[in-house]
Motif scaffolding. Structure first.
Motif, PDB file in Angstrom:
ATOM      1  N   UNK A 160       8.458   5.106  -9.763  1.00  0.00           N
ATOM      2  CA  UNK A 160       8.049   6.122  -8.769  1.00  0.00           C
ATOM      3  C   UNK A 160       7.996   5.569  -7.352  1.00  0.00           C
ATOM      4  N   UNK A 161       8.721   4.500  -7.098  1.00  0.00           N
ATOM      5  CA  UNK A 161       8.671   3.891  -5.759  1.00  0.00           C
ATOM      6  C   UNK A 161      10.022   3.870  -5.051  1.00  0.00           C
ATOM      7  N   UNK A 162      11.107   4.204  -5.730  1.00  0.00           N
ATOM      8  CA  UNK A 162      12.441   4.073  -5.143  1.00  0.00           C
ATOM      9  C   UNK A 162      13.012   5.418  -4.727  1.00  0.00           C
ATOM     10  N   UNK A 163      13.583   5.437  -3.526  1.00  0.00           N
ATOM     11  CA  UNK A 163      14.248   6.637  -3.022  1.00  0.00           C
ATOM     12  C   UNK A 163      15.599   6.231  -2.432  1.00  0.00           C
ATOM     13  N   UNK A 164      16.654   6.937  -2.857  1.00  0.00           N
ATOM     14  CA  UNK A 164      17.997   6.668  -2.359  1.00  0.00           C
ATOM     15  C   UNK A 164      18.443   7.801  -1.443  1.00  0.00           C
ATOM     16  N   UNK A 165      19.016   7.431  -0.295  1.00  0.00           N
ATOM     17  CA  UNK A 165      19.587   8.425   0.606  1.00  0.00           C
ATOM     18  C   UNK A 165      20.965   8.823   0.079  1.00  0.00           C
ATOM     19  N   UNK A 166      21.137  10.094  -0.265  1.00  0.00           N
ATOM     20  CA  UNK A 166      22.400  10.510  -0.898  1.00  0.00           C
ATOM     21  C   UNK A 166      23.562  10.614   0.093  1.00  0.00           C
ATOM     22  N   UNK A 167      23.290  10.419   1.377  1.00  0.00           N
ATOM     23  CA  UNK A 167      24.362  10.422   2.370  1.00  0.00           C
ATOM     24  C   UNK A 167      24.834   9.010   2.709  1.00  0.00           C
ATOM     25  N   UNK A 168      23.893   8.083   2.786  1.00  0.00           N
ATOM     26  CA  UNK A 168      24.232   6.731   3.241  1.00  0.00           C
ATOM     27  C   UNK A 168      24.050   5.655   2.185  1.00  0.00           C
ATOM     28  N   UNK A 169      23.287   5.956   1.131  1.00  0.00           N
ATOM     29  CA  UNK A 169      23.025   4.954   0.103  1.00  0.00           C
ATOM     30  C   UNK A 169      21.900   4.003   0.444  1.00  0.00           C
ATOM     31  N   UNK A 170      21.238   4.197   1.584  1.00  0.00           N
ATOM     32  CA  UNK A 170      20.110   3.345   1.949  1.00  0.00           C
ATOM     33  C   UNK A 170      18.968   3.511   0.945  1.00  0.00           C
ATOM     34  N   UNK A 171      18.199   2.442   0.769  1.00  0.00           N
ATOM     35  CA  UNK A 171      17.129   2.426  -0.226  1.00  0.00           C
ATOM     36  C   UNK A 171      15.769   2.316   0.461  1.00  0.00           C
ATOM     37  N   UNK A 172      14.828   3.149   0.026  1.00  0.00           N
ATOM     38  CA  UNK A 172      13.455   3.067   0.513  1.00  0.00           C
ATOM     39  C   UNK A 172      12.537   2.732  -0.653  1.00  0.00           C
ATOM     40  N   UNK A 173      11.656   1.756  -0.426  1.00  0.00           N
ATOM     41  CA  UNK A 173      10.647   1.366  -1.423  1.00  0.00           C
ATOM     42  C   UNK A 173       9.301   1.807  -0.874  1.00  0.00           C
ATOM     43  N   UNK A 174       8.613   2.654  -1.605  1.00  0.00           N
ATOM     44  CA  UNK A 174       7.329   3.180  -1.145  1.00  0.00           C
ATOM     45  C   UNK A 174       6.176   2.424  -1.796  1.00  0.00           C
ATOM     46  N   UNK A 175       5.006   2.480  -1.136  1.00  0.00           N
ATOM     47  CA  UNK A 175       3.781   1.894  -1.683  1.00  0.00           C
ATOM     48  C   UNK A 175       4.031   0.473  -2.190  1.00  0.00           C
ATOM     49  N   UNK A 176       4.531  -0.369  -1.306  1.00  0.00           N
ATOM     50  CA  UNK A 176       4.919  -1.726  -1.697  1.00  0.00           C
ATOM     51  C   UNK A 176       3.722  -2.594  -2.077  1.00  0.00           C
ATOM     52  N   UNK A 177       3.968  -3.491  -3.005  1.00  0.00           N
ATOM     53  CA  UNK A 177       2.998  -4.527  -3.366  1.00  0.00           C
ATOM     54  C   UNK A 177       3.706  -5.876  -3.260  1.00  0.00           C
ATOM     55  N   UNK A 178       2.952  -6.954  -3.410  1.00  0.00           N
ATOM     56  CA  UNK A 178       3.547  -8.279  -3.274  1.00  0.00           C
ATOM     57  C   UNK A 178       4.605  -8.560  -4.341  1.00  0.00           C
ATOM     58  N   UNK A 179       4.552  -7.857  -5.470  1.00  0.00           N
ATOM     59  CA  UNK A 179       5.558  -8.084  -6.515  1.00  0.00           C
ATOM     60  C   UNK A 179       6.921  -7.488  -6.150  1.00  0.00           C
ATOM     61  N   UNK A 180       6.972  -6.737  -5.035  1.00  0.00           N
ATOM     62  CA  UNK A 180       8.248  -6.195  -4.563  1.00  0.00           C
ATOM     63  C   UNK A 180       8.914  -7.112  -3.544  1.00  0.00           C
ATOM     64  N   UNK A 181       8.266  -8.220  -3.225  1.00  0.00           N
ATOM     65  CA  UNK A 181       8.863  -9.197  -2.313  1.00  0.00           C
ATOM     66  C   UNK A 181      10.003  -9.923  -3.030  1.00  0.00           C
TER      67      UNK A 181
END
Length: 240
Positions: A160-181
């Motif tokens: 529930x943290x990943x979002x992909x832009x369907x136009x550009x393919x860019x990735x957004x990670x929401x509500x980050x924690x240190x394990x996402x480093x």
């Protein structure tokens, strides 16, 4: 990595007396290097394809393996090894930009990793991978009109943290924690290219980003100077 050397292994331990070995590149199957054992001749074709391989190709005269030095993005593509006109092995070379993009974010915030695309092509397959194991975490397949996020990999840390832009393919990670480093790699499979990001996640309570850390250090120094001035003033006042 861009600027590094890469070796394409022929899989041979030695060549036969009548072998003719050719390395071919790209959709046009352009011959870029050749060994003719019968006439004892080794040839590299520096001037083909606008000279992109000039002074970069080395052939092993025992095995026929090919080394490409000082790689650039223009060297990405398919390489076929032909022995006596038969394809023995094929390689797909991807050259990664040697300059990592460093991104920092405070824990709990969102971070966006930009693909730098304005739009995707009809045959693009874009993959986002994470960590030392290059675990696939998100994918866009334009041909199949499919967007997939892999929530359950890596013990569900991206659920529930990943979002992909369907136009550009860019990735957004929401509500980050240190394990996402860690290191994120973007693969443009339809374009034979790649980008790499190193994400740092700072504990919002105990750790600070580089700019905030410098500001706090300066403020601490100013407070220290002010304290010294006050103490000196008190000593002088009492002496008077």
């Amino acid at each position: 990595m861009e600027g590094d050397s890469v070796s394409l292994n022929s899989g041979l331990t030695e060549m036969k007396d009548d072998d003719v070995i050719q390395w071919r590149f790209g959709d046009e199957n352009t011959v870029i290097a050749e060994i003719n054992v019968t006439v004892d001749r080794i040839t590299v074709y520096d001037d083909v394809l606008d000279g992109r391989f000039r002074d970069r190709l080395k052939l092993d005269n025992q095995t026929g393996s090919l080394t490409i030095t000082n790689t650039r993005a223009e060297h990405e593509g398919y390489y076929d090894l032909q022995i006596n006109s038969e394809i023995r092995v094929s390689f797909r070379l991807i050259v990664i930009d040697s300059v990592l993009k460093f991104v920092s974010v405070n824990e709990g915030d969102s971070v966006s990793l930009n693909s730098d695309l304005t739009e995707m092509k009809d045959d693009d397959v874009i993959q986002w991978k994470f960590g030392d194991e290059n675990t696939l975490i998100a994918e866009i397949n334009v041909t199949a009109d499919r967007i997939t996020v892999y929530d359950d990999v890596l013990d569900g840390r991206f659920r529930d943290r990943l979002k992909l832009d369907n136009q550009t393919g860019s990735l957004t990670i929401t509500n980050t924690t240190t394990e996402h480093a860690g290191v994120y790699q973007l693969m443009y499979l339809g374009r034979l290219s790649s980008k790499v990001f190193r994400v740092s996640v700072y504990d919002s309570v105990h750790c600070y980003g580089p700019t905030e850390a410098v500001m706090r250090l300066v403020l601490s120094a100013l407070v220290g100077v002010a304290t010294v001035i006050i103490v000196v003033y008190e000593i002088i006042s009492r002496a008077e």
